[in-house]
Every structure is written in C-alpha cells, then in structure tokens.
Write an enzyme that holds these catalytic residues in place. Structure first.
Site, PDB file in Angstrom:
ATOM      1  N   TRP A   1       0.918  -1.216  -0.032  1.00  0.00           N
ATOM      2  CA  TRP A   1       0.186   0.170   0.004  1.00  0.00           C
ATOM      3  C   TRP A   1       0.926   1.170  -0.058  1.00  0.00           C
ATOM      4  O   TRP A   1       2.000   1.380   0.812  1.00  0.00           O
ATOM      5  CB  TRP A   1      -0.914   0.183   1.108  1.00  0.00           C
ATOM      6  CG  TRP A   1      -1.628   1.473   1.324  1.00  0.00           C
ATOM      7  CD1 TRP A   1      -2.666   1.827   0.565  1.00  0.00           C
ATOM      8  CD2 TRP A   1      -1.215   2.266   2.140  1.00  0.00           C
ATOM      9  NE1 TRP A   1      -2.889   3.120   0.861  1.00  0.00           N
ATOM     10  CE2 TRP A   1      -2.259   3.526   1.928  1.00  0.00           C
ATOM     11  CE3 TRP A   1      -0.200   2.661   3.190  1.00  0.00           C
ATOM     12  CZ2 TRP A   1      -1.915   4.803   2.624  1.00  0.00           C
ATOM     13  CZ3 TRP A   1      -0.175   3.739   3.611  1.00  0.00           C
ATOM     14  CH2 TRP A   1      -1.120   4.843   3.451  1.00  0.00           C
TER      15      TRP A   1
ATOM     16  N   GLU B   1      -3.198  -2.821  -2.532  1.00  0.00           N
ATOM     17  CA  GLU B   1      -4.063  -2.486  -1.859  1.00  0.00           C
ATOM     18  C   GLU B   1      -4.368  -1.054  -2.238  1.00  0.00           C
ATOM     19  O   GLU B   1      -3.699  -0.219  -2.337  1.00  0.00           O
ATOM     20  CB  GLU B   1      -3.814  -2.380  -0.195  1.00  0.00           C
ATOM     21  CG  GLU B   1      -4.921  -1.583   0.654  1.00  0.00           C
ATOM     22  CD  GLU B   1      -4.264  -1.606   2.073  1.00  0.00           C
ATOM     23  OE1 GLU B   1      -5.282  -1.186   3.124  1.00  0.00           O
ATOM     24  OE2 GLU B   1      -3.165  -2.097   2.446  1.00  0.00           O
TER      25      GLU B   1
ATOM     26  N   LYS C   1      -6.755   2.637  -2.269  1.00  0.00           N
ATOM     27  CA  LYS C   1      -7.337   3.714  -1.287  1.00  0.00           C
ATOM     28  C   LYS C   1      -8.059   4.762  -2.003  1.00  0.00           C
ATOM     29  O   LYS C   1      -7.661   5.302  -2.952  1.00  0.00           O
ATOM     30  CB  LYS C   1      -6.298   4.175  -0.156  1.00  0.00           C
ATOM     31  CG  LYS C   1      -6.853   4.854   0.804  1.00  0.00           C
ATOM     32  CD  LYS C   1      -5.658   5.291   1.986  1.00  0.00           C
ATOM     33  CE  LYS C   1      -6.342   5.882   3.278  1.00  0.00           C
ATOM     34  NZ  LYS C   1      -5.327   6.114   4.421  1.00  0.00           N
TER      35      LYS C   1
ATOM     36  N   ASP D   1      -9.274  -3.059   1.900  1.00  0.00           N
ATOM     37  CA  ASP D   1      -9.604  -2.475   3.159  1.00  0.00           C
ATOM     38  C   ASP D   1     -10.996  -1.921   3.512  1.00  0.00           C
ATOM     39  O   ASP D   1     -11.115  -0.923   2.404  1.00  0.00           O
ATOM     40  CB  ASP D   1      -8.502  -1.630   3.567  1.00  0.00           C
ATOM     41  CG  ASP D   1      -8.598  -1.043   5.099  1.00  0.00           C
ATOM     42  OD1 ASP D   1      -9.491  -0.461   5.313  1.00  0.00           O
ATOM     43  OD2 ASP D   1      -7.572  -0.936   5.705  1.00  0.00           O
TER      44      ASP D   1
ATOM     45  N   HIS E   1     -11.311   1.821   2.948  1.00  0.00           N
ATOM     46  CA  HIS E   1     -10.535   2.476   1.718  1.00  0.00           C
ATOM     47  C   HIS E   1     -11.596   2.950   0.537  1.00  0.00           C
ATOM     48  O   HIS E   1     -11.069   2.729  -0.635  1.00  0.00           O
ATOM     49  CB  HIS E   1      -9.408   1.766   1.268  1.00  0.00           C
ATOM     50  CG  HIS E   1      -8.411   1.870   2.276  1.00  0.00           C
ATOM     51  ND1 HIS E   1      -6.871   1.433   1.822  1.00  0.00           N
ATOM     52  CD2 HIS E   1      -8.088   2.112   3.443  1.00  0.00           C
ATOM     53  CE1 HIS E   1      -6.121   1.728   2.857  1.00  0.00           C
ATOM     54  NE2 HIS E   1      -6.896   2.207   3.880  1.00  0.00           N
TER      55      HIS E   1
ATOM     56  N   HIS F   1      -8.049  -6.235   4.516  1.00  0.00           N
ATOM     57  CA  HIS F   1      -7.813  -5.815   5.770  1.00  0.00           C
ATOM     58  C   HIS F   1      -9.114  -5.301   6.523  1.00  0.00           C
ATOM     59  O   HIS F   1      -9.798  -4.452   5.689  1.00  0.00           O
ATOM     60  CB  HIS F   1      -7.024  -4.439   5.412  1.00  0.00           C
ATOM     61  CG  HIS F   1      -5.302  -4.935   5.495  1.00  0.00           C
ATOM     62  ND1 HIS F   1      -4.457  -4.123   5.444  1.00  0.00           N
ATOM     63  CD2 HIS F   1      -4.832  -6.100   5.683  1.00  0.00           C
ATOM     64  CE1 HIS F   1      -3.105  -4.812   5.208  1.00  0.00           C
ATOM     65  NE2 HIS F   1      -3.515  -5.908   5.582  1.00  0.00           N
TER      66      HIS F   1
ATOM     67  N   ASP G   1     -11.732   6.729   6.578  1.00  0.00           N
ATOM     68  CA  ASP G   1     -10.785   5.696   7.052  1.00  0.00           C
ATOM     69  C   ASP G   1      -9.953   6.095   8.110  1.00  0.00           C
ATOM     70  O   ASP G   1      -8.751   6.524   8.201  1.00  0.00           O
ATOM     71  CB  ASP G   1      -9.971   5.475   5.865  1.00  0.00           C
ATOM     72  CG  ASP G   1      -8.814   4.305   6.196  1.00  0.00           C
ATOM     73  OD1 ASP G   1      -9.068   3.405   6.693  1.00  0.00           O
ATOM     74  OD2 ASP G   1      -7.684   4.648   5.629  1.00  0.00           O
TER      75      ASP G   1
ATOM     76  N   ASP H   1      -9.865   3.768  10.733  1.00  0.00           N
ATOM     77  CA  ASP H   1      -9.204   2.356  11.489  1.00  0.00           C
ATOM     78  C   ASP H   1      -9.586   2.284  13.054  1.00  0.00           C
ATOM     79  O   ASP H   1      -8.883   2.372  13.901  1.00  0.00           O
ATOM     80  CB  ASP H   1      -7.836   2.533  11.350  1.00  0.00           C
ATOM     81  CG  ASP H   1      -7.243   2.134   9.897  1.00  0.00           C
ATOM     82  OD1 ASP H   1      -7.932   1.271   9.128  1.00  0.00           O
ATOM     83  OD2 ASP H   1      -6.383   2.877   9.438  1.00  0.00           O
TER      84      ASP H   1
ATOM     85  N   ASP I   1      -6.964  -4.590  10.547  1.00  0.00           N
ATOM     86  CA  ASP I   1      -5.840  -3.096  10.621  1.00  0.00           C
ATOM     87  C   ASP I   1      -6.737  -2.155  10.958  1.00  0.00           C
ATOM     88  O   ASP I   1      -7.450  -1.437  10.387  1.00  0.00           O
ATOM     89  CB  ASP I   1      -5.802  -3.035   8.946  1.00  0.00           C
ATOM     90  CG  ASP I   1      -4.999  -1.866   8.647  1.00  0.00           C
ATOM     91  OD1 ASP I   1      -4.502  -1.252   9.790  1.00  0.00           O
ATOM     92  OD2 ASP I   1      -4.558  -1.409   7.472  1.00  0.00           O
TER      93      ASP I   1
END
Length: 418
Positions: A184, A225, A227, A258, A261, A285, A293, A295, A325
C-alpha cells in the site's frame, strides 16, 4: 445452566433449521486471522521513524504503549490468550529489530532483521504476513513514493519492496506457510491534479520492477491495496481501486480490499463475491471506518457480519486471506486488539451458523418474503450460547471475563512503562 448445557440447547435449535453448530465451531477454530502488530504501538515500529507521516496518523495517548520488541510481543501474547485457535502475525517492515548498534535504511533490510519475529512465531505455531512501510520516511517526498517524478525516490522504494519480497519468502520458508505481502502506498495530491495518468504510469512501472525479481509465488502472495483518499491527498490517490484491481488481474497477484478505503456508500461485502469470480485468491484488511478511513476497532456490526457471510457463503475460507487493520491509541491497546480479534471470529461464527444454502434456494425461487423473515429471526437465535461454548471448549475466557485480566495487566505491567 452450564455453558455445555446452554450449547446443547442451542445446538438443537440450530438443527431445526439444518445448521450443525458443532461443525461450525470445529470449522471456526481452524480459520486463521492475521493479527496486525501495529495496534500495540500506534504504528511507530522500531526502525527509528518516531512518528507517523504520509497520509496516515493515529490519535490518542493512552498510557502503556509498547516501546520495545519484548513489550510488544508480551502484549501480543496477552491478546492471543483470549483468542481461540491458531492465527497469523502481520508485520510492517518498520518493525525490523536491529541489534548491536546496527541500523540500515529500509531499502537494505534483510531477513536477519526479522529473525526474532520468526522465533516468536515458531514458538506459537503462527505464520507471518508482511507489509512494506512506505510512509514516515524522508524519502516519501511531496506525498509521493513509487509514483514520484524523481527516479531516485522511486528506486529507493522499489528496492525497499524488493527487500520485503525476499523477507516474505524467508518467513514462508521458515514457518511452512505462505506469507501475504501487501503493498500500500499513500501517494496522491491534496488538490485537483493537472495530470492523473503520469503518476499511475510511473507507479505501474515501479510495481513491474518490484515484481521482476525471482521469488516463489507459492510462498509469497503479493497483494496490492487501494485507497480512495488520505490526509494530505484528499483529491487524488494514485493507487485507486480501479488501478489496483486491474493491475492485480494483469499480474496474477492478489487484490487487497480494506473496508475503510472506499466511499462511505461502498460496501466491501458486496465486492467480495465479484472479485472471487475472477481471482483465485483475494485479501482483506478488516477495520471500521467512521465517516472516513479512521481505522477504529472492529465491532460486531452489520458490515462486519456481511463480510464474514460472503466469505462463508462462497465457500471461500481458503481463498480469502483475512487480516485486521486498526490502531486506536485512545483506549487500552490490548483490549482494543482483543475486541477486534474476537469480534471477527464472532462474525465468522455467525456466518457459519446461517443456513446459507437454504436462503439462496429461497431467493432463487423468488420467496423473498421468507428470506427477509428468516434473516431477521436468525438475529435472536442463541448465537451467544454457541460462542461461549466455542471459547470455553478452546480454553479462552467467555463473555467479558477476559477484561478482568486486561485490567490487572494494565495495573501490573502497562502502567509501569511510563
């Protein structure tokens, strides 16, 4: 009633809709989740970066953060004592462990700098997944790395990612299971770019060079990955979903999704079955975005349950590489880890306790009223009794009992770190 008695009662109820609860828990304990090391220290690592930069950050300063490899490993052990089954460890390259005064830059890291992690994993029967650390470094210039116009910058990060492939193969060889190596990059622009194509062309060329080195593709599963945006790159990211999925398809590597993302109305659960039609394997993820995003710690919420259901419904437990993640520095980090790990296991169990084939048959017969009715009734089935039995029968504490140990660990260990 004992946990065993409650389970036996729940097993009968699930049997009434054709679901074998015993088989579900036996299958669940064999599903590995890749536990991300960076929750324990807010993604700082041990290679000297000291702080985060480049489209990534964390918030909070809850006391007790791991400061050394030994402290981080101890915290991981505490989490693993609350989570049934054998799992994997997910490392970032910035967690290299240097000894005897040695230090090398990220483009020169070697397997020896991760030998202690291999020892840790071997002792616990774990595999390791890996990530190049393409942020928090002075060679991330103008928020660009593999797509930078300066060849010197691109070459540095190409060497770093190539080094990570070699380290990933070392992990797989030593531990006897494949290593997912996920790339990423935070590259992008804060405002509307004048040229969207050239950065992606440079990134494509850089990735081609990274993948040009020889490596065992059975041992190293390279993933890419995407985003949608990041801090400081709000208007344009080089590694968009369209770019990464098409590149992965062309090169025969894994796309990694993810679930933080994407645009807020996009659901990764809806994307999983589409990608499984075209890729032999995909990677995830799993996180929890809050408006963006951010997390946050994974909860047992609707989207997490839907993600797990799509993996199970598609008989894809061996095709989807599951990693977590998130990194929350505002609460006890060991508790955050534990909640996230246990919640995704809960989601998988919920999916395994769902009569997926019967529901699909009802849908094909256009009996959609029954589909909705049954999906809603399942929400109040005795799932918790099966979960408690799964935990107890695998030697981990049930319900909130594990938190008492975390509180004691905080008092005796974390609070003394300063």
């Amino acid at each position: 009633m004992t946990t065993q008695e409650r389970f036996e009662s729940a097993k009968e109820i699930y049997a009434g809709i054709g679901v074998d609860a015993q088989a579900a828990i036996e299958q669940l304990v064999r599903i590995p989740i890749s536990m991300h090391c960076w929750q324990g220290d807010d993604l700082i690592g041990f290679d000297g970066a000291g702080s985060l930069s480049g489209g990534i950050q964390t918030t909070g300063n809850y006391p007790g953060k791991a400061r050394t490899p030994d402290e981080l490993m101890a915290d991981m052990d505490k989490v693993l004592s609350f989570v049934a089954g054998k799992h994997k460890l997910n490392l970032h390259a910035s967690y290299a462990i240097f000894e005897n005064g040695e230090h090398v830059d990220r483009d020169a890291i070697e397997p020896k700098h991760f030998a202690k992690w291999v020892e840790f994993a071997k002792e616990r029967g774990m595999g390791i997944d890996f990530n190049p650390t393409v942020f928090s470094h002075d060679m991330l210039r103008d928020n660009l790395s593999l797509s930078h116009p300066d060849q010197e910058v691109r070459d540095f990060w190409i060497r770093h990612c190539q080094a990570c492939i070699r380290i990933s193969e070392y992990f797989a060889t030593e531990l006897g299971q494949p290593c997912v190596m996920n790339i990423w990059i935070p590259d992008g622009y804060k405002d509307i770019p004048a040229d969207r194509t050239a950065p992606r062309a440079r990134m494509k060329d850089s990735l081609d060079q990274i993948l040009s080195i020889p490596y065992d593709k059975e041992k190293v599963l390279v993933s890419l990955e995407s985003k949608v945006f990041g801090i400081g790159v709000e208007s344009y990211t080089v590694g968009s979903s369209e770019f990464t999925v098409n590149y992965a398809m062309q090169k025969g590597i894994l796309p990694l999704m993810d679930n933080g993302h994407y645009h807020p109305t996009e659901m990764v659960s809806d994307k999983i079955p589409s990608l499984l039609l075209f890729f032999d394997q995909i990677a995830l993820h799993v996180t929890r975005p809050v408006r963006w995003d951010s997390d946050h710690v994974v909860l047992f919420d609707d989207e997490i349950r839907e993600i797990a259901k799509e993996i199970v419904r598609n008989d894809a437990l061996d095709r989807v590489k599951i990693g977590l993640d998130f990194f929350d520095a505002s609460i006890n980090r060991v508790s955050a880890w534990t909640v996230g790990m246990r919640n995704f296991q809960k989601a998988l169990l919920y999916a395994l306790l769902t009569p997926n084939k019967d529901l699909a048959k009802l849908q094909d017969e256009n009996r959609l009223t029954e589909v909705m009715m049954l999906q809603e009734e399942l929400k109040t089935y005795p799932f918790g009794d099966v979960w408690d039995y799964f935990c107890e029968s695998n030697g981990v504490l049930i319900r909130e009992n594990w938190y008492r140990e975390v509180a004691e660990y905080e008092k005796e260990v974390l609070s003394k770190r300063g």
